[in-house]
Each structure stands twice: as structure tokens, then as C-alpha cells.
Write an enzyme that holds these catalytic residues in place. Structure first.
Site, mmCIF file in Angstrom:
data_model
loop_
_atom_site.group_PDB
_atom_site.id
_atom_site.type_symbol
_atom_site.label_atom_id
_atom_site.label_comp_id
_atom_site.label_asym_id
_atom_site.label_seq_id
_atom_site.Cartn_x
_atom_site.Cartn_y
_atom_site.Cartn_z
ATOM 1 N N LYS A 89 16.694 4.523 -14.030
ATOM 2 C CA LYS A 89 15.843 2.960 -14.680
ATOM 3 C C LYS A 89 14.073 2.641 -13.679
ATOM 4 C CE LYS A 89 15.017 -0.242 -17.842
ATOM 5 N NZ LYS A 89 14.027 -0.075 -18.162
ATOM 6 N N GLN A 110 13.920 1.128 -6.382
ATOM 7 C CA GLN A 110 14.964 0.759 -6.862
ATOM 8 C C GLN A 110 16.131 0.664 -7.665
ATOM 9 O OE1 GLN A 110 11.366 -0.617 -9.881
ATOM 10 N NE2 GLN A 110 13.256 -1.528 -10.663
ATOM 11 N N LYS A 113 17.434 -2.571 -5.905
ATOM 12 C CA LYS A 113 17.255 -3.662 -6.475
ATOM 13 C C LYS A 113 18.662 -3.523 -8.026
ATOM 14 C CE LYS A 113 12.592 -4.169 -7.317
ATOM 15 N NZ LYS A 113 11.832 -4.139 -7.481
ATOM 16 N N LYS A 125 11.803 5.986 -10.056
ATOM 17 C CA LYS A 125 9.876 5.663 -10.748
ATOM 18 C C LYS A 125 9.051 6.485 -10.911
ATOM 19 C CE LYS A 125 8.327 1.676 -10.129
ATOM 20 N NZ LYS A 125 8.418 0.582 -11.007
ATOM 21 N N GLY A 164 7.527 -0.850 -17.737
ATOM 22 C CA GLY A 164 5.978 -1.053 -17.246
ATOM 23 C C GLY A 164 6.176 -1.401 -15.611
ATOM 24 N N ASP A 165 4.994 -0.641 -15.149
ATOM 25 C CA ASP A 165 4.521 -1.654 -14.111
ATOM 26 C C ASP A 165 2.808 -1.360 -13.718
ATOM 27 O OD1 ASP A 165 6.224 -1.755 -10.901
ATOM 28 O OD2 ASP A 165 3.811 -0.226 -10.369
HETATM 29 P P1 NDP Z 1 0.203 -5.607 -13.147
HETATM 30 O O1 NDP Z 1 -1.315 -4.287 -13.793
HETATM 31 O O2 NDP Z 1 -0.056 -5.860 -14.282
HETATM 32 O O3 NDP Z 1 -0.869 -6.417 -11.901
HETATM 33 C C1 NDP Z 1 -1.336 -6.118 -10.668
HETATM 34 C C2 NDP Z 1 -2.193 -6.987 -10.500
HETATM 35 O O4 NDP Z 1 -2.156 -6.724 -9.212
HETATM 36 C C3 NDP Z 1 -3.620 -6.553 -10.935
HETATM 37 O O5 NDP Z 1 -4.638 -8.177 -11.082
HETATM 38 C C4 NDP Z 1 -4.503 -6.087 -10.049
HETATM 39 O O6 NDP Z 1 -5.915 -6.459 -10.129
HETATM 40 C C5 NDP Z 1 -3.852 -6.294 -8.811
HETATM 41 N N1 NDP Z 1 -4.024 -5.505 -8.061
HETATM 42 C C6 NDP Z 1 -3.212 -3.995 -7.553
HETATM 43 N N2 NDP Z 1 -3.572 -3.534 -7.184
HETATM 44 C C7 NDP Z 1 -4.198 -4.224 -6.004
HETATM 45 C C8 NDP Z 1 -4.722 -3.440 -5.164
HETATM 46 N N3 NDP Z 1 -4.905 -2.427 -4.546
HETATM 47 N N4 NDP Z 1 -5.168 -4.439 -4.546
HETATM 48 C C9 NDP Z 1 -4.936 -5.903 -4.730
HETATM 49 N N5 NDP Z 1 -4.496 -6.463 -5.579
HETATM 50 C C10 NDP Z 1 -4.277 -5.209 -6.998
HETATM 51 O O7 NDP Z 1 1.000 -5.218 -12.561
HETATM 52 P P2 NDP Z 1 2.107 -5.658 -12.363
HETATM 53 O O8 NDP Z 1 2.097 -7.735 -12.308
HETATM 54 O O9 NDP Z 1 2.983 -5.327 -13.737
HETATM 55 O O10 NDP Z 1 2.931 -5.322 -10.848
HETATM 56 C C11 NDP Z 1 2.352 -6.020 -9.771
HETATM 57 C C12 NDP Z 1 3.260 -6.120 -9.141
HETATM 58 O O11 NDP Z 1 4.584 -6.463 -9.469
HETATM 59 C C13 NDP Z 1 3.327 -4.074 -8.539
HETATM 60 O O12 NDP Z 1 4.028 -4.164 -6.932
HETATM 61 C C14 NDP Z 1 4.797 -4.245 -8.990
HETATM 62 O O13 NDP Z 1 5.487 -2.671 -9.010
HETATM 63 C C15 NDP Z 1 5.797 -5.272 -9.373
HETATM 64 N N6 NDP Z 1 6.537 -5.071 -10.005
HETATM 65 C C16 NDP Z 1 5.980 -5.287 -11.407
HETATM 66 C C17 NDP Z 1 7.208 -5.656 -12.287
HETATM 67 C C18 NDP Z 1 6.842 -5.554 -13.795
HETATM 68 O O14 NDP Z 1 7.722 -6.211 -14.189
HETATM 69 N N7 NDP Z 1 5.621 -5.669 -14.346
HETATM 70 C C19 NDP Z 1 9.268 -5.523 -11.843
HETATM 71 C C20 NDP Z 1 8.513 -5.561 -10.133
HETATM 72 C C21 NDP Z 1 8.361 -5.675 -9.280
HETATM 73 P P3 NDP Z 1 -7.057 -5.264 -10.696
HETATM 74 O O15 NDP Z 1 -6.317 -5.638 -12.467
HETATM 75 O O16 NDP Z 1 -8.389 -5.541 -10.248
HETATM 76 O O17 NDP Z 1 -6.411 -3.876 -10.173
#
Ligand code: NDP
Length: 445
Positions: A89, A110, A113, A125, A164-165
Site C-alpha cells: 500500500k 511507507q 509508516k 510506492k 494518490g500523492d
Molecule cells: P499535491 O500535489 O496535492 O501538492 C503538492 C504541493 O507541494 C503543491 O503545492 C506543490 O506546488 C508543492 N511542491 C511539489 N513539489 C515541490 C517542489 N519541488 N518544491 C516546492 N514545492 C513543491 O501533493 P500532496 O499534498 O498530496 O503531497 C505533499 C507531500 O505530502 C508529499 O511529500 C507527499 O508525499 C506527502 N504525503 C501526501 C499524502 C496524501 O495523502 N496526499 C499522504 C502522506 C504524505 P506546485 O503546485 O507548484 O507543484
């Protein structure tokens, strides 16, 4: 690092070009040294050597056609890291930076976690170097269909359940699920993060951000503090960041900044979450648009400046290694007393060192952001039962899970001589359950 030095050396020798993976493995192995000393049987059974090597890695071609009829080829990945305690997962990430090192670091994290959630899920992943930004809905759909046309062979509700991620939200999960169903003629819970009318769980969208805040609230409660009246900086403006910010407000804190990969906004009067949702979730535009709606707010180019804003609590929710040593020092100098990692590995090892040395309460990602995958496991549970819980029921389970993760991580830290260090505690608590299962299941000759 004594007993486990050898394991780390082998990891680097085998894949010298995977720095993110090395970073994630090093952090875990450093924490596990007292475990190796207390449980020599795990050393003898090669648990440490085995846990750092994925059970299976799948790399595949993803061809797709853009709106002008041009053909593009991206690379797809699924790393099935460990299935000792349940089906694989973990999320799918679509971002141009994606490579095997990043997918392996995320898959490795993961494992621990998922174990920490207390639910029966293994670690995996996947993703692609495809960039959904600037693509039409039709292009994203064709890419997702092509991606699933290979991935479907390797997943299943009892085998591997992606989610998703970064770059993979409800739109992408919909296209991926539709293609899986077409090929397999099978309506099952093979993906999580589904829409509410076709098997999704209430509160899954909110879960990672809400869960992060439940965890941080519990952590700071131990020091007699709460979110009430605090100033909070949240990086990112995606799924995790938006719902972390929403929960901070509900708990009485004030979020004053959010960002994306181009820059950050600072609204000293408090970020208006509804505006952010409209810009990011509905219009899919940049965070800089915010100042058009709220002219008193300011926009700054570049991401790292967000950490020089004065705040009590910092919640990095964008991406890996976004807080380096310098940013960590600025946060400390400005009086920040707690950091909760919403993103995966957002703090560099040097930054974590700065936080721990300066008594900043630090909630590491694999514990603090486990609410997303925990709620995904609750979605799997509801799919198996052909039943849905209410928002309040799922949210209550999420809160209970996050509080338990905090308790287990802090107890493990104390038990192994590192009281108050949740990095060590989360790694040990997550590892022990998986190690026990691997030990019991033996080795296939
Ligand atoms: P989204 O795609 O919804 O959002 C990502 C955000 O981070 C956007 O604002 C994006 O900006 C910014 N971002 C991405 N890459 C970069 C970068 N290289 N430098 C600066 N900003 C960046 O993703 P999530 O919110 O789902 O995920 C965010 C983090 O949380 C990740 O590390 C993910 O692995 C982690 N995570 C997510 C989970 C989930 O349920 N969604 C669960 C556990 C962890 P822009 O739009 O400009 O790319």
C-alpha cells in the site's frame, strides 16, 4: 552505527546513484542500532539486509498522445517494498522529478509508516516522471489510462492497493480506476482516494492534513501547549497543506503563509482557506493568485523564504528536503517551538539535528503524516464490507489512530533510551512489528 554499518555500505554499493533512498535508509538504520543489540536473532535472520531491498520493482514504458496528436513517452514505476504485514500500500506520484531513488525512498518510508498505523498494510510506492501541470483533462486521462494498462497486472485488492500523492488527486484516481475496471471487469477497492459515489471514504481528502494536526496537538499537549493562539506557517498548497491549514484554524491557530513550487504568500491577517481551495482545487491555478482576492497579503518568489517568517509552529507539507540547516536555524531563531512534517522527508538530516539540539518538538513524517494511509486502509475496510461510515465516524477513528501513533512512538523512544526523540521512537515502533512478521514467516529458499 556499528552492527548496521555493513548494511548501509551494501545499500550504497548496490545503488550508488540513489541519494534520496540512502538518506531514508540511513536515518532508519541509525535509529535501529539499539534494536539490533537487543534482538540478535533479527541480525542473525538477516532482517536488516532484507528490509532494505524491495521485494519487487516494476519499471515500465508509458506512451500517450497529446491534444495535437504528438506521441510522448514517460516512465512508470511501482516498487513493492514489503508485504510482511499486509498487501502492499502506498501512493502514486506524478512529477517530473520522479526517479527510482525517490520512489524507493518513499516506498521504504511507507513500510514503517503503515506499520505505525496499527492496520494490516505493507509498504509500496509508485509513480511517473509525467507532469500533469499545464496538461488538458484529456491528456491527463490518456496518460492515466496508458499507465494503468500496464499497472493493472501487478495490483489487486489483496495484492497491492495504490493511492494518490503529489500530482495524483481525485481526478487522476478516477481515470486510473476507470481503466482498471474496464480491463479487469471488476469493481473492487483496488485504489484508494476514490470519489464518494464509487467507493471512496468520507474524510480521506482531509485525512493527511487533519491527522498531522491531531498528532502535533498530542505532541505539544505533553509540554502543556496547544494550537490555540499560535501562529503557524504551512508550506505547499496541495492536498496535505490545505487540510492541515483548515484543521489548524479549527483548533484555534492562525496560518499566515502557504506556498507552491514558485513562491509563497504571507497574509498576516490569516490565510482564507476558502480562497485557497477555489484557486487550487477548482481553478488549478498558482498560489500567487491569492493576492488578487486579498490585496493586503503579499506574494514572494522562491520557496525557502517562507521559513524566515516568525511562527510558533511550522508544518512543511510540500516535498522532500524543503527545510535545510539554514532554514531550520531561522525557525529556531524566530522562536518556533514545534515542527510537524506533513510532507515525506521535508527536513534534511542537518535540519533535524538543529531542531533536536534546540529543544524544538519534532514530529517526523512517517508518524505525523500517517493519517492519509490510515484512512486509506479504512476505505479498504469499508469497500470489503460494502458499507460506508459517516464523516464523524472516520474522523474519530483517524484521531484515535494518530494519538496511538504518538503514544507508541514516544513509548518506544523511552524504552530504547531516547526519551522525547520521536524520530527514533517512530522508526523503532514501526520496525518491530514488521521485523516480527518477517522473522515468523521465514526465508524462501
Ligand atoms: P499535491 O500535489 O496535492 O501538492 C503538492 C504541493 O507541494 C503543491 O503545492 C506543490 O506546488 C508543492 N511542491 C511539489 N513539489 C515541490 C517542489 N519541488 N518544491 C516546492 N514545492 C513543491 O501533493 P500532496 O499534498 O498530496 O503531497 C505533499 C507531500 O505530502 C508529499 O511529500 C507527499 O508525499 C506527502 N504525503 C501526501 C499524502 C496524501 O495523502 N496526499 C499522504 C502522506 C504524505 P506546485 O503546485 O507548484 O507543484
Amino acid at each position: 552505527m556499528k552492527i548496521l554499518n555493513n548494511v548501509m555500505e551494501k545499500v550504497i554499493k548496490r545503488d550508488p546513484d540513489q541519494p534520496e533512498f540512502h538518506q531514508a535508509v540511513r536515518e532508519v538504520l541509525e535509529s535501529l542500532e539499539p534494536v539490533a543489540e537487543r534482538y540478535p536473532e533479527y541480525v542473525k535472520a538477516g532482517i536488516f539486509e532484507r528490509i532494505v531491498e524491495p521485494e519487487r520493482q516494476i519499471i515500465f514504458r508509458v506512451p500517450w498522445v497529446d491534444d495535437n496528436g504528438r506521441i510522448h513517452v514517460n516512465r512508470g514505476y511501482r516498487v513493492q517494498f514489503n508485504s510482511a504485514i499486509g498487501p502492499y500500500k502506498g501512493g502514486l506520484r506524478f512529477h517530473p522529478s520522479v526517479n527510482l531513488s525517490i520512489i524507493k525512498f518513499l516506498g521504504f518510508e511507507q513500510i514503517f509508516k503503515n506499520s505505525l498505523t496499527g492496520l494490516p498494510i505493507g509498504g509500496a510506492k509508485g509513480g511517473s516522471d509525467f507532469d500533469p501541470k499545464g496538461k488538458s483533462d484529456g491528456e491527463v486521462m490518456r496518460f492515466c489510462q496508458s499507465f494503468m494498462t500496464e499497472l493493472y497486472r501487478h495490483i489487486g485488492e489483496d495484492t497491492d492497493v495504490p493511492a494518490g500523492d503529489i500530482g495524483v488527486g481525485s481526478r487522476e484516481i478516477g481515470y486510473l480506476y476507470g481503466q482498471y475496471k474496464r480491463i479487469r471487469n471488476n469493481f473492487t477497492g483496488v485504489l484508494t482516494g476514490k470519489g464518494l459515489t464509487w467507493g471512496g471514504s468520507l474524510a480521506r481528502t482531509e485525512a493527511t492534513g487533519y491527522g498531522l494536526c491531531y498528532f502535533v496537538e498530542e505532541m505539544i499537549k505533553a509540554a502543556g501547549k496547544s494550537f490555540k493562539g499560535t501562529t503557524v506557517v504551512v508550506s505547499g498548497s496541495g492536498n496535505v497543506a490545505i487540510y492541515a491549514a483548515e484543521k489548524v484554524h479549527q483548533l484555534g491557530g492562525e496560518v499566515i503563509a502557504l506556498s507552491d513550487s514558485n513562491g509563497y504568500i504571507h497574509d498576516p491577517d490569516g490565510i482564507k482557506i476558502d480562497t485557497v481551495k477555489q484557486i487550487k482545487e477548482v481553478e488549478r491555478k498558482r498560489i500567487s493568485e491569492y493576492i488578487k482576492y486579498h490585496p493586503k497579503a503579499k506574494y514572494y518568489e522562491g520557496c525557502s523564504g517562507i521559513w524566515s517568517l516568525k511562527c510558533d509552529i511550522a508544518l512543511p507539507c510540500a516535498t522532500q528536503n524543503e527545510i535545510d540547516e539554514q532554514s531550520a536555524r531561522k525557525l529556531v531563531a524566530n522562536g518556533c517551538f514545534a515542527v510537524g512534517e506533513g510532507a515525506n522527508m521535508p527536513s534534511t538530516p542537518e535540519a533535524i539535528e538543529v531542531f533536536l539540539e534546540n529543544g524544538v518538538m519534532f514530529a517526523p513524517a512517517k508518524a505525523a503524516n500517517a493519517g492519509g494511509v490510515a484512512t486509506s486502509a479504512l476505505e479498504m475496510c469499508q469497500n470489503s464490507m460494502r458499507y460506508s461510515w459517516t464523516f464523524e465516524e472516520v474522523d474519530a477513528k483517524l484521531k484515535e489512530i494518530m494519538i496511538n501513533i504518538y503514544k507508541n512512538a514516544s513509548t518506544a523512544a523511552k524504552d530504547f533510551g531516547h526519551e522525547g526523540n520521536l524520530v527514533v521512537g517512530a522508526n523503532i515502533a514501526g520496525f518491530l512489528k514488521v521485523a516480527d512478521a518477517m522473522y515468523a514467516q521465514g526465508i524462501a529458499y
